[in-house]
Scaffold this motif. Structure first.
Motif, mmCIF file in Angstrom:
data_model
loop_
_atom_site.group_PDB
_atom_site.id
_atom_site.type_symbol
_atom_site.label_atom_id
_atom_site.label_comp_id
_atom_site.label_asym_id
_atom_site.label_seq_id
_atom_site.Cartn_x
_atom_site.Cartn_y
_atom_site.Cartn_z
ATOM 1 N N LYS A 1 0.859 -1.184 0.000
ATOM 2 C CA LYS A 1 0.000 0.000 0.000
ATOM 3 C C LYS A 1 0.884 1.218 0.000
ATOM 4 C CE LYS A 1 -2.876 -1.008 3.604
ATOM 5 N NZ LYS A 1 -3.802 -0.615 4.672
ATOM 6 N N ARG A 2 0.560 2.197 -0.820
ATOM 7 C CA ARG A 2 1.288 3.461 -0.802
ATOM 8 C C ARG A 2 0.267 4.580 -0.646
ATOM 9 N NH1 ARG A 2 4.785 0.544 -0.060
ATOM 10 N NH2 ARG A 2 6.752 0.243 -1.164
ATOM 11 N N ILE A 3 0.382 5.315 0.455
ATOM 12 C CA ILE A 3 -0.494 6.464 0.672
ATOM 13 C C ILE A 3 0.343 7.710 0.459
ATOM 14 C CG2 ILE A 3 -1.972 7.669 2.320
ATOM 15 C CD1 ILE A 3 -2.365 4.881 3.669
ATOM 16 N N GLU A 4 -0.040 8.543 -0.510
ATOM 17 C CA GLU A 4 0.797 9.674 -0.911
ATOM 18 C C GLU A 4 -0.056 10.933 -1.069
ATOM 19 O OE1 GLU A 4 3.926 9.191 -0.988
ATOM 20 O OE2 GLU A 4 4.243 7.077 -1.464
ATOM 21 N N THR A 5 0.622 12.074 -0.998
ATOM 22 C CA THR A 5 -0.044 13.370 -1.175
ATOM 23 C C THR A 5 0.695 14.170 -2.243
ATOM 24 O OG1 THR A 5 -0.665 13.385 1.151
ATOM 25 C CG2 THR A 5 -0.796 15.478 -0.011
ATOM 26 N N LEU A 6 -0.048 14.773 -3.138
ATOM 27 C CA LEU A 6 0.563 15.680 -4.109
ATOM 28 C C LEU A 6 -0.278 16.944 -4.181
ATOM 29 C CD1 LEU A 6 -0.400 14.946 -7.718
ATOM 30 C CD2 LEU A 6 -1.057 13.302 -5.995
ATOM 31 N N GLN A 7 0.280 17.979 -4.810
ATOM 32 C CA GLN A 7 -0.465 19.231 -4.984
ATOM 33 C C GLN A 7 -1.008 19.269 -6.410
ATOM 34 O OE1 GLN A 7 -0.878 20.970 -2.159
ATOM 35 N NE2 GLN A 7 0.379 19.329 -1.310
ATOM 36 N N VAL A 8 -2.261 19.640 -6.542
ATOM 37 C CA VAL A 8 -2.887 19.670 -7.872
ATOM 38 C C VAL A 8 -3.408 21.062 -8.202
ATOM 39 C CG1 VAL A 8 -3.537 17.233 -7.759
ATOM 40 C CG2 VAL A 8 -5.156 18.976 -7.000
ATOM 41 N N ASN A 9 -3.797 21.226 -9.446
ATOM 42 C CA ASN A 9 -4.379 22.473 -9.930
ATOM 43 C C ASN A 9 -5.844 22.520 -9.469
ATOM 44 O OD1 ASN A 9 -5.661 24.434 -11.530
ATOM 45 N ND2 ASN A 9 -4.094 24.222 -13.130
ATOM 46 N N THR A 10 -6.139 23.297 -8.415
ATOM 47 C CA THR A 10 -7.482 23.277 -7.813
ATOM 48 C C THR A 10 -8.543 23.884 -8.728
ATOM 49 O OG1 THR A 10 -6.883 25.312 -6.689
ATOM 50 C CG2 THR A 10 -6.757 23.280 -5.406
ATOM 51 N N SER A 11 -8.148 24.873 -9.546
ATOM 52 C CA SER A 11 -9.175 25.483 -10.397
ATOM 53 C C SER A 11 -9.671 24.483 -11.434
ATOM 54 C CB SER A 11 -8.648 26.752 -11.064
ATOM 55 O OG SER A 11 -7.424 26.506 -11.695
ATOM 56 N N LEU A 12 -8.776 23.616 -11.904
ATOM 57 C CA LEU A 12 -9.190 22.554 -12.838
ATOM 58 C C LEU A 12 -10.093 21.549 -12.137
ATOM 59 C CD1 LEU A 12 -6.035 21.648 -14.958
ATOM 60 C CD2 LEU A 12 -8.151 22.715 -15.712
ATOM 61 N N ALA A 13 -9.728 21.187 -10.900
ATOM 62 C CA ALA A 13 -10.506 20.198 -10.161
ATOM 63 C C ALA A 13 -11.908 20.719 -9.882
ATOM 64 C CB ALA A 13 -9.796 19.824 -8.866
ATOM 65 N N THR A 14 -12.016 21.955 -9.406
ATOM 66 C CA THR A 14 -13.345 22.474 -9.049
ATOM 67 C C THR A 14 -14.205 22.684 -10.288
ATOM 68 O OG1 THR A 14 -12.265 24.620 -8.888
ATOM 69 C CG2 THR A 14 -12.781 23.533 -6.823
ATOM 70 N N ALA A 15 -13.552 22.981 -11.434
ATOM 71 C CA ALA A 15 -14.313 23.202 -12.664
ATOM 72 C C ALA A 15 -15.026 21.928 -13.115
ATOM 73 C CB ALA A 15 -13.386 23.699 -13.771
ATOM 74 N N ARG A 16 -14.559 20.779 -12.667
ATOM 75 C CA ARG A 16 -15.126 19.506 -13.118
ATOM 76 C C ARG A 16 -16.341 19.047 -12.318
ATOM 77 N NH1 ARG A 16 -14.865 18.261 -17.749
ATOM 78 N NH2 ARG A 16 -15.553 16.197 -17.113
ATOM 79 N N VAL A 17 -16.624 19.742 -11.221
ATOM 80 C CA VAL A 17 -17.677 19.265 -10.323
ATOM 81 C C VAL A 17 -19.059 19.507 -10.928
ATOM 82 C CG1 VAL A 17 -18.658 19.498 -8.017
ATOM 83 C CG2 VAL A 17 -16.192 19.674 -8.347
ATOM 84 N N SER A 18 -19.887 18.457 -10.942
ATOM 85 C CA SER A 18 -21.246 18.601 -11.470
ATOM 86 C C SER A 18 -22.159 19.132 -10.351
ATOM 87 C CB SER A 18 -21.740 17.260 -12.014
ATOM 88 O OG SER A 18 -21.693 16.281 -11.021
ATOM 89 N N PRO A 19 -23.367 19.580 -10.696
ATOM 90 C CA PRO A 19 -24.231 20.237 -9.698
ATOM 91 C C PRO A 19 -24.455 19.406 -8.418
ATOM 92 C CG PRO A 19 -25.152 20.486 -11.881
ATOM 93 C CD PRO A 19 -23.966 19.591 -12.027
ATOM 94 N N ASN A 20 -24.500 18.074 -8.556
ATOM 95 C CA ASN A 20 -24.724 17.266 -7.350
ATOM 96 C C ASN A 20 -23.439 17.048 -6.542
ATOM 97 O OD1 ASN A 20 -23.296 15.307 -8.715
ATOM 98 N ND2 ASN A 20 -25.095 14.053 -9.208
#
Ligand SMILES: *[C@@H]1O[C@H](CO)[C@@H](O)[C@H](O)[C@H]1NC(C)=O
Ligand SMILES: *[C@@H]1O[C@H](CO)[C@@H](O)[C@H](O)[C@H]1NC(C)=O
Ligand SMILES: *[C@@H]1O[C@H](CO)[C@@H](O)[C@H](O)[C@H]1NC(C)=O
Ligand SMILES: *[C@@H]1O[C@H](CO)[C@@H](O)[C@H](O)[C@H]1NC(C)=O
Ligand SMILES: *[C@@H]1O[C@H](CO)[C@@H](O)[C@H](O)[C@H]1NC(C)=O
Length: 211
Positions: free
Chosen positions: A111-130
């Protein structure tokens, strides 16, 4: 007399061929190795977690599970490249991460549990209304199998999966147990199956001739 002698020779020849066929079949069965099963078990984007209300947090926390199901073969992993995209069509890059290579014993899970930093504006843009969103994870590495005392040459392992998250920025409850299995686009063991088919066909031919 001469006829019987040549018959005996043929028999000898056929049993030699059968032995050779069986030997290569068993060799192939004991030398073939299955790729590890790779699964995204956790995937958490705090920025998408409605209960946090943290629009600045750019962390992506994930867990990759690697399951070596081979009973008598270890695996040497080269560095494992993981690439995260904002949607299943891989249009824009969210972020990437490399897990250092390591050695995995036979029949072992890692098991590998890891953390990285991502482009948050891209991530939030993908969220659907629900509140749900679907991302893509690609995995690329090379591996060698350890079979008894020797190592095979490097094989490419290139896998991919879509990952769904809910309004908590995490894998929905109904998928949590299984996670998202990373799969290969190409059919696995195509070569092996062809070889197996050839061998079986060959043996049937030999047996038919023998009667
Ligand atoms: C989330 O944070 C914003 C700004 O910090 C605030 O105006 C809003 O009321 C918060 N919402 C919740 C549900 O906590
Ligand atoms: C982002 O969220 C994670 C998980 O809740 C937390 O561990 C981390 O410290 C947060 N990062 C920042 C910069 O607040
Ligand atoms: C995030 O992605 C958008 C769209 O591709 C880009 O315009 C922006 O500069 C990126 N942000 C960061 C911090 O890389
Ligand atoms: C949320 O909406 C997306 C598309 O709009 C849909 O595919 C998904 O199933 C929905 N999820 C839930 C939990 O209703
Ligand atoms: C992983 O990434 C590194 C650095 O970009 C690259 O040199 C290496 O070839 C990649 N491995 C695979 C299997 O694609």
């Amino acid at each position: 007399m001469a006829d019987r002698e040549s018959g005996g020779c043929c028999r000898c020849c056929f049993s030699f061929i059968i032995t050779l066929g069986l030997t290569s079949l068993f060799m192939w069965l004991s030398l073939r190795a299955d790729n590890p099963k790779c699964t995204i078990k956790h995937f958490y984007l705090p920025v998408l977690d409605k209960t946090l209300n943290d629009s600045k947090n750019s962390s992506l926390i994930f867990e990759l599970k690697l399951d070596n199901g081979n009973k008598d073969k270890g695996i040497y992993y080269d560095p494992i490249n993981l690439t995260f995209y904002d949607n299943p069509n891989r249009s824009r890059l969210l972020g990437n991460f490399t897990i250092p290579g390591f050695r995995q014993g036979q029949n072992k899970k890692a098991k590998r549990i890891e953390t990285l930093q991502v482009n948050t504006s891209l991530a939030t843009a993908r969220v659907s209304p629900n509140g749900s969103a679907v991302f893509r994870v690609d995995m690329a590495t090379k591996l060698r199998f350890r079979i008894m005392f020797w190592k095979t040459k490097r094989h490419n392992l290139i896998l991919s999966t879509s990952v769904e998250v809910d309004e908590h920025g995490a894998i929905p409850q109904r998928y949590q147990k299984k996670g998202f299995r990373l799969k290969s686009a190409a059919p696995e063991h195509g070569g092996g199956c062809a070889l197996m088919g050839l061998l079986v066909g060959f043996m049937v031919l030999v047996l038919l001739n023998f009667r």
